[in-house]
Design an enzyme around this catalytic site. Structure first.
Site, mmCIF file in Angstrom:
data_model
loop_
_atom_site.group_PDB
_atom_site.id
_atom_site.type_symbol
_atom_site.label_atom_id
_atom_site.label_comp_id
_atom_site.label_asym_id
_atom_site.label_seq_id
_atom_site.Cartn_x
_atom_site.Cartn_y
_atom_site.Cartn_z
ATOM 1 N N TYR A 42 39.367 10.056 53.729
ATOM 2 C CA TYR A 42 38.673 9.227 52.750
ATOM 3 C C TYR A 42 37.849 8.207 53.520
ATOM 4 O O TYR A 42 37.341 8.495 54.594
ATOM 5 C CB TYR A 42 39.685 8.613 51.775
ATOM 6 C CG TYR A 42 39.062 8.123 50.503
ATOM 7 C CD1 TYR A 42 38.287 8.975 49.719
ATOM 8 C CD2 TYR A 42 39.237 6.811 50.080
ATOM 9 C CE1 TYR A 42 37.697 8.534 48.551
ATOM 10 C CE2 TYR A 42 38.651 6.363 48.896
ATOM 11 C CZ TYR A 42 37.875 7.231 48.144
ATOM 12 O OH TYR A 42 37.299 6.788 46.986
ATOM 13 N N LYS A 94 44.100 32.550 34.054
ATOM 14 C CA LYS A 94 42.992 33.164 34.796
ATOM 15 C C LYS A 94 42.872 32.537 36.177
ATOM 16 O O LYS A 94 42.674 33.233 37.186
ATOM 17 C CB LYS A 94 41.696 32.951 34.017
ATOM 18 C CG LYS A 94 40.544 33.799 34.486
ATOM 19 C CD LYS A 94 40.658 35.169 33.873
ATOM 20 C CE LYS A 94 39.426 35.994 34.128
ATOM 21 N NZ LYS A 94 39.400 37.194 33.289
ATOM 22 N N GLU A 107 34.316 32.883 30.164
ATOM 23 C CA GLU A 107 35.509 33.531 29.620
ATOM 24 C C GLU A 107 35.635 33.250 28.130
ATOM 25 O O GLU A 107 35.489 32.104 27.681
ATOM 26 C CB GLU A 107 36.750 32.992 30.343
ATOM 27 C CG GLU A 107 38.003 33.784 30.102
ATOM 28 C CD GLU A 107 38.030 35.091 30.870
ATOM 29 O OE1 GLU A 107 38.795 35.976 30.472
ATOM 30 O OE2 GLU A 107 37.306 35.212 31.873
ATOM 31 N N ASP A 108 35.906 34.306 27.366
ATOM 32 C CA ASP A 108 36.279 34.172 25.954
ATOM 33 C C ASP A 108 35.261 33.368 25.156
ATOM 34 O O ASP A 108 35.614 32.480 24.370
ATOM 35 C CB ASP A 108 37.677 33.551 25.840
ATOM 36 C CG ASP A 108 38.769 34.485 26.350
ATOM 37 O OD1 ASP A 108 38.484 35.678 26.533
ATOM 38 O OD2 ASP A 108 39.898 34.024 26.563
ATOM 39 N N ASP A 160 34.646 38.988 30.310
ATOM 40 C CA ASP A 160 34.937 39.828 29.155
ATOM 41 C C ASP A 160 33.956 40.990 29.058
ATOM 42 O O ASP A 160 34.307 42.061 28.570
ATOM 43 C CB ASP A 160 34.884 39.007 27.868
ATOM 44 C CG ASP A 160 35.829 37.826 27.912
ATOM 45 O OD1 ASP A 160 37.038 38.041 27.800
ATOM 46 O OD2 ASP A 160 35.350 36.687 28.097
ATOM 47 N N GLY A 179 30.186 44.806 20.739
ATOM 48 C CA GLY A 179 30.271 43.399 21.100
ATOM 49 C C GLY A 179 30.044 43.217 22.582
ATOM 50 O O GLY A 179 29.440 44.066 23.251
ATOM 51 N N ALA A 180 30.544 42.124 23.122
ATOM 52 C CA ALA A 180 30.307 41.806 24.541
ATOM 53 C C ALA A 180 30.772 42.930 25.450
ATOM 54 O O ALA A 180 30.039 43.388 26.341
ATOM 55 C CB ALA A 180 31.019 40.503 24.896
ATOM 56 N N ALA A 181 31.999 43.399 25.249
ATOM 57 C CA ALA A 181 32.537 44.443 26.124
ATOM 58 C C ALA A 181 31.811 45.762 25.912
ATOM 59 O O ALA A 181 31.487 46.469 26.876
ATOM 60 C CB ALA A 181 34.027 44.604 25.890
ATOM 61 N N ASN A 194 43.713 45.447 22.387
ATOM 62 C CA ASN A 194 45.031 44.955 22.784
ATOM 63 C C ASN A 194 45.469 43.866 21.801
ATOM 64 O O ASN A 194 44.685 42.952 21.534
ATOM 65 C CB ASN A 194 44.934 44.374 24.202
ATOM 66 C CG ASN A 194 46.224 44.461 24.970
ATOM 67 O OD1 ASN A 194 47.273 44.733 24.406
ATOM 68 N ND2 ASN A 194 46.143 44.206 26.256
ATOM 69 N N ASN A 204 41.270 43.760 33.593
ATOM 70 C CA ASN A 204 40.205 43.041 34.296
ATOM 71 C C ASN A 204 40.652 42.462 35.632
ATOM 72 O O ASN A 204 39.815 42.189 36.505
ATOM 73 C CB ASN A 204 39.674 41.897 33.430
ATOM 74 C CG ASN A 204 38.919 42.377 32.219
ATOM 75 O OD1 ASN A 204 38.978 43.551 31.865
ATOM 76 N ND2 ASN A 204 38.204 41.471 31.570
#
Length: 391
Positions: free
Chosen positions: A39, A94, A136-137, A162, A196-198, A288, A318
């Protein structure tokens, strides 16, 4: 969504008490000299050096091994729009997966906004503290714009897991399934249930990996996507790219004589539709916890079945992708993650078990220690070939 009441005796709740992660020092702090180096006053010299040459942040801070795991809580697991606080346990999970499997430090960032402009502005402002951004999500279709705008604005990798994590593992699994069945990717007729996204990312990844777009049919909740429908945005792009035969109808029509079903929708697909597939088919039912087709039902009609669940063979998880993808991107100092890097990741995952393929083992276990190093090496090499690496 049913509420889950905390039970102190439940091992899940016990494990989560106090969270799943903490910050730890990498340097000793046991003396006045240690303090003066770590520091003030010593740290000021490092700050001055970075101010003069910002690239030195990669060497003298945590940036080269740290990513932000960013969510707005709008599409968390199968729970839906549960908000940023309820999303935090997933983001912590995650982060510990990043550390465990690839030695990448990760920080959960749960944003209390679902406005695209605010998300983009906030992540851009936070970006100097990180070497990469894992989105994410975040629900579709906003996730596409968030990723695109951040990818354009930042000089560090941005990756919506995703979308692309799922797509990478699907390509790896399909490559091995095709090899096992003595088929070529370009000859397969593929039906993707879910836009969708996937679903969008899987479709694009399969095409980048060698599947013929003319032989791909994508379905959303209203049926087959094609030029016969009035569509905008990403779905309009899919209509132009796929369904060369001009098929119309529902998922049953999409599956007629198909070799492959990729389920990323969560909607149930009747057994009769699966029975209409070509002989020796492949089903990846990835919703899932409830797959689009129960694996035992699918197994009556096809040769290879995969799911997103850990209690059945061939889990499309994933975690096979994202730790190694970011490890490789960080090691190479990549400014972005290209399609070639994603395909390289898929090839590396497939290669881990390529010499021992069976119908119940077309992808490695998520716990296989060979996966992340293989993916990282392949991704870093691809980054250098694509000219997006800084080291």
């Amino acid at each position: 969504m049913s509420a889950s009441t905390p039970d102190p005796a439940d091992p899940v709740f016990r494990l989560h008490v106090g969270g799943k992660m903490a910050v730890a020092s990498t340097v000793p702090l046991t003396s006045r000299e240690d303090l003066s180096l770590a520091y003030t006053p010593g740290v000021a010299r490092v700050c001055e050096a970075i101010a003069a040459d910002p690239t030195l942040a990669d060497t003298y801070t945590w940036v080269s091994h740290t990513v932000a795991v960013v969510t707005d809580g709008s599409a968390v697991l199968g729970l839906g729009n549960i908000g940023p606080r309820a999303a935090l346990p997933v983001m912590e999970g995650k982060a510990v997966l990043f550390k465990q499997f690839a030695g990448v430090d990760a920080v959960p960032v749960c944003l209390d906004t679902q406005d695209v402009d605010e998300i983009v502005a906030t992540v851009k402002a936070l970006a100097p503290s990180f070497g990469g951004i894992n989105l994410e999500d975040i629900s579709a279709p906003r996730c596409f714009e968030v990723e695109r705008r951040l990818d354009e604005a930042l000089d560090i990798p941005v990756f919506h897991d995703d979308q692309h994590g799922t797509a990478i593992v699907v390509l790896a699994a399909l490559r091995n399934a095709a090899t096992l069945l003595n088929r070529k990717l370009g000859d397969l007729r593929v039906a993707v249930s879910g836009a969708g996204a996937a679903g969008v990312a899987v479709t694009k990844m399969l095409i980048a990996g060698g599947v013929d777009p003319a032989r791909v049919v994508v379905c959303d909740s209203r049926g087959i996507i094609g030029r016969h429908r009035e569509l905008t945005g990403t779905k309009a792009e899919l209509a132009d790219l796929t369904n060369a035969d001009g098929r119309q109808g529902d998922v049953t029509e999409a599956l007629r004589d198909a070799d492959v079903l990729i389920g990323v929708s969560g909607g149930q697909i009747p057994e009769a539709a699966v029975a209409g597939m070509a002989p020796g088919g492949i089903v990846f039912a990835l919703a899932n916890p409830t797959p689009e087709v129960h694996p035992e039902v699918a197994g009556r009609h096809v040769a290879v079945v995969a799911t997103g669940r850990s209690d059945y063979p061939n889990q499309i998880n994933n975690v096979l992708a994202f730790p190694g993808v970011f490890r490789g991107a960080l090691d190479a100092g990549a400014t972005r993650i290209t399609d070639a890097m994603k395909v390289a990741a898929a090839d590396a995952i497939a290669g881990v078990v390529a010499e021992s393929l069976t119908a119940d083992a077309i992808v490695p276990s998520p716990l296989d220690p060979r996966v992340a190093p293989a993916v990282a090496s392949a991704v870093a090499d691809a980054a250098r070939r694509d000219g997006v690496a800084r080291r």
